[in-house]
Write an enzyme that holds these catalytic residues in place. Structure first.
Site, PDB file in Angstrom:
ATOM      1  N   GLU A 341       0.894  -1.134  -0.007  1.00  0.00           N
ATOM      2  CA  GLU A 341      -0.040   0.083   0.142  1.00  0.00           C
ATOM      3  C   GLU A 341       0.879   1.130   0.039  1.00  0.00           C
ATOM      4  O   GLU A 341       1.829   1.303   0.509  1.00  0.00           O
ATOM      5  CB  GLU A 341      -0.998  -0.006   1.206  1.00  0.00           C
ATOM      6  CG  GLU A 341      -0.364  -0.095   2.685  1.00  0.00           C
ATOM      7  CD  GLU A 341      -1.414  -0.186   3.654  1.00  0.00           C
ATOM      8  OE1 GLU A 341      -2.527  -0.782   3.557  1.00  0.00           O
ATOM      9  OE2 GLU A 341      -1.005   0.174   4.555  1.00  0.00           O
ATOM     10  N   CYS A 342       0.433   2.162  -0.963  1.00  0.00           N
ATOM     11  CA  CYS A 342       1.066   3.570  -0.967  1.00  0.00           C
ATOM     12  C   CYS A 342       2.735   3.448  -1.370  1.00  0.00           C
ATOM     13  O   CYS A 342       2.934   3.035  -2.307  1.00  0.00           O
ATOM     14  CB  CYS A 342       0.880   4.076   0.169  1.00  0.00           C
ATOM     15  SG  CYS A 342       0.946   6.152  -0.061  1.00  0.00           S
ATOM     16  N   ALA A 343       3.613   3.536  -0.437  1.00  0.00           N
ATOM     17  CA  ALA A 343       4.806   3.385  -0.538  1.00  0.00           C
ATOM     18  C   ALA A 343       5.181   2.024  -1.001  1.00  0.00           C
ATOM     19  O   ALA A 343       6.048   1.922  -2.075  1.00  0.00           O
ATOM     20  CB  ALA A 343       5.670   3.431   0.620  1.00  0.00           C
ATOM     21  N   SER A 428      -2.053  -0.646  -3.828  1.00  0.00           N
ATOM     22  CA  SER A 428      -2.755   0.581  -4.222  1.00  0.00           C
ATOM     23  C   SER A 428      -2.282   1.496  -3.337  1.00  0.00           C
ATOM     24  O   SER A 428      -1.438   1.334  -2.363  1.00  0.00           O
ATOM     25  CB  SER A 428      -4.357   0.333  -4.023  1.00  0.00           C
ATOM     26  OG  SER A 428      -4.733   0.425  -2.593  1.00  0.00           O
TER      27      SER A 428
END
Length: 455
Positions: A341-343, A428
């Site tokens: 997620e994200c990073a 995501s």
């Protein structure tokens, strides 16, 4: 359970909540008390400083991410065995999701039946402080403002004027903190620099905050207020055993200690964002959790059967991550499930700001000047290690990057869509709190493998 507790709130962001909350945690710990640290909302950075101050994991309390019914149980889980709990609020006391008070500091304070200490920035005002406090103290009768800490007080005379006005308003002053630039913490594009990236400096900063709060606040009065909180009913949260939420037994695959599958969780300076309950859920689901550092480690942990790559700042370390080619290649070829997620999403992309990444997600990422921030009610559009088609998950976004994907999105929500999903990858921008969806840990562990190449 009887847990003395305080919620540290403010009229707005930037008033000094983190200074007071972190300093109070450290000052109470210095007195020999066992302090339980908590943070309202999805923030990952402040809990890192809370952990340094208290010596315990910083834990988040967010009704949007986990549901109202879990706030008190999660609080009791984190506060088990402690003498006092300090809960730092988010934004202004009554600021919640959208134009509502849901998931606000006030909302959490009522769910915990906890008194509120209001931190007020007294700079550039004196008697008006009382009007501000009066408004906040009377706005919602279910919220008990038990006292005020004045921040950025300029002089003895300034403090005297503020105290006099607040005495007339009937709200006790529990502390007055003078302006002190020496306690400032460095910031960058997403807020404070995480404590894990500046360990020695962060420890020194927390020590300064402890001394500041100890000499500026009435710790005895703050403890009396915390002890005025009534008992909380109900049991503490505990991570469910395998199959407890899904009704199906989890699959145990050999590879970890005692035939427990190994889940490798990214850590180090580039990947500092994660909720403490995630690791607890993975272990309860039957996994052995092993932390690896994508900046330093050339290989995944032995026996790795699944990978979790959470949030952080890969954009700050893009060149160093790119330079660790052996690990990137191993992640690219990894045959087991990956949750990112994200990073983690950025690390799995083909490239980030022109630097080569792992290439597991077909897309390119880059830094932008635009902050993307907000809660999301997401619907999964396809099956992946964590998702099932049509399933709803609540999460949040917080980043200043963008990704151009080559394929179809994994999630959609009102006004947006995002992510990449395939049989091996869930990736995501959506940050999820797994305590609100414990089946995610069970799914990941159930689908984990132990490739012999990693033994």
């Amino acid at each position: 359970m009887v847990v003395p507790r305080l919620v540290v709130a403010a009229p707005s962001s930037g008033s000094g909540k983190t200074t007071v909350a972190t300093g109070l945690m450290a000052a109470l710990r210095a007195r020999g008390l066992r302090v339980s640290p908590h943070k309202v909302g999805p923030d990952y950075i402040d809990p890192g400083y809370h952990a340094l101050a208290s010596g315990r994991p910083g834990r988040n309390l967010d009704p949007w991410l986990v549901g109202e019914e879990l706030i008190a149980p999660l609080f009791l889980h984190g506060a088990a065995g402690c003498d006092v709990a300090v809960v730092e609020g988010v934004m202004g006391l009554f600021d919640g999701r959208g134009d509502t008070g849901f998931a606000s500091t006030a909302h959490v304070a009522t769910l915990l039946d906890a008194p509120v200490v209001l931190v007020v920035d007294a700079a550039r005002q004196s008697r008006s402080v009382a009007a501000v406090v009066h408004g906040f103290a009377t706005f919602d009768p279910d919220v008990r403002v038990g006292g005020v800490v004045l921040n950025r007080v300029g002089s003895d005379r300034h403090e005297e004027l503020c105290r006099s006005a607040l005495a007339a308003a009937g709200v006790p002053v529990l502390g007055a903190i003078r302006r002190d630039d020496a306690v400032a913490t460095p910031s960058r594009h997403l807020g404070l620099v995480p404590a894990a990236e500046r360990r020695a400096e962060a420890v020194a900063a927390v020590d300064r905050l402890a001394a500041l709060v100890a000499r500026s606040c009435d710790l005895d009065a703050l403890l009396r207020l915390a002890r005025s909180a009534p008992p909380l009913a109900g049991p503490a949260w505990a991570p469910p055993a395998p199959g407890a939420t899904s009704g199906r037994p989890a699959v145990t695959v050999a590879g970890g200690a005692g035939d427990r599958p190994v889940v490798a969780v990214a850590g180090g300076a580039a990947f500092t964002f994660g909720y403490a309950e995630q690791v607890e859920l993975l272990r309860a689901a039957g996994a052995e959790v092993a932390v690896f550092d994508p900046l330093r480690d050339a290989r995944l942990p032995d026996g790795t059967g699944a990978i979790v790559i959470g949030g952080g700042f890969p954009e700050v370390y893009a060149a160093e991550l790119a330079a660790n080619e052996p690990l990137r290649q191993q992640v690219a070829a990894f045959p087991g499930p990956i949750a990112a997620e994200c990073a983690g999403l950025l690390y799995l992309c083909d490239e980030l700001d022109g630097q080569r990444m792992c290439g597991r997600v077909p897309g390119r990422a880059w830094m932008t000047s635009r902050l993307t921030l907000g809660y999301r009610d997401a619907v999964a559009l396809r099956r992946s290690p964590l998702t099932r088609t049509g399933e709803r998950l609540r999460g949040h976004e917080f980043h200043r990057t963008a990704v151009r994907y080559a394929g179809e999105p994994l999630f959609r929500w009102d006004g947006g869509h995002d992510g990449h999903g395939d049989p091996g990858v869930t990736a995501s921008y959506l940050h999820l709190h797994w305590a609100g969806a414990p089946h995610l840990a069970q799914r990941l562990v159930s689908s984990s493998r132990s490739p012999s190449v990693l033994r």
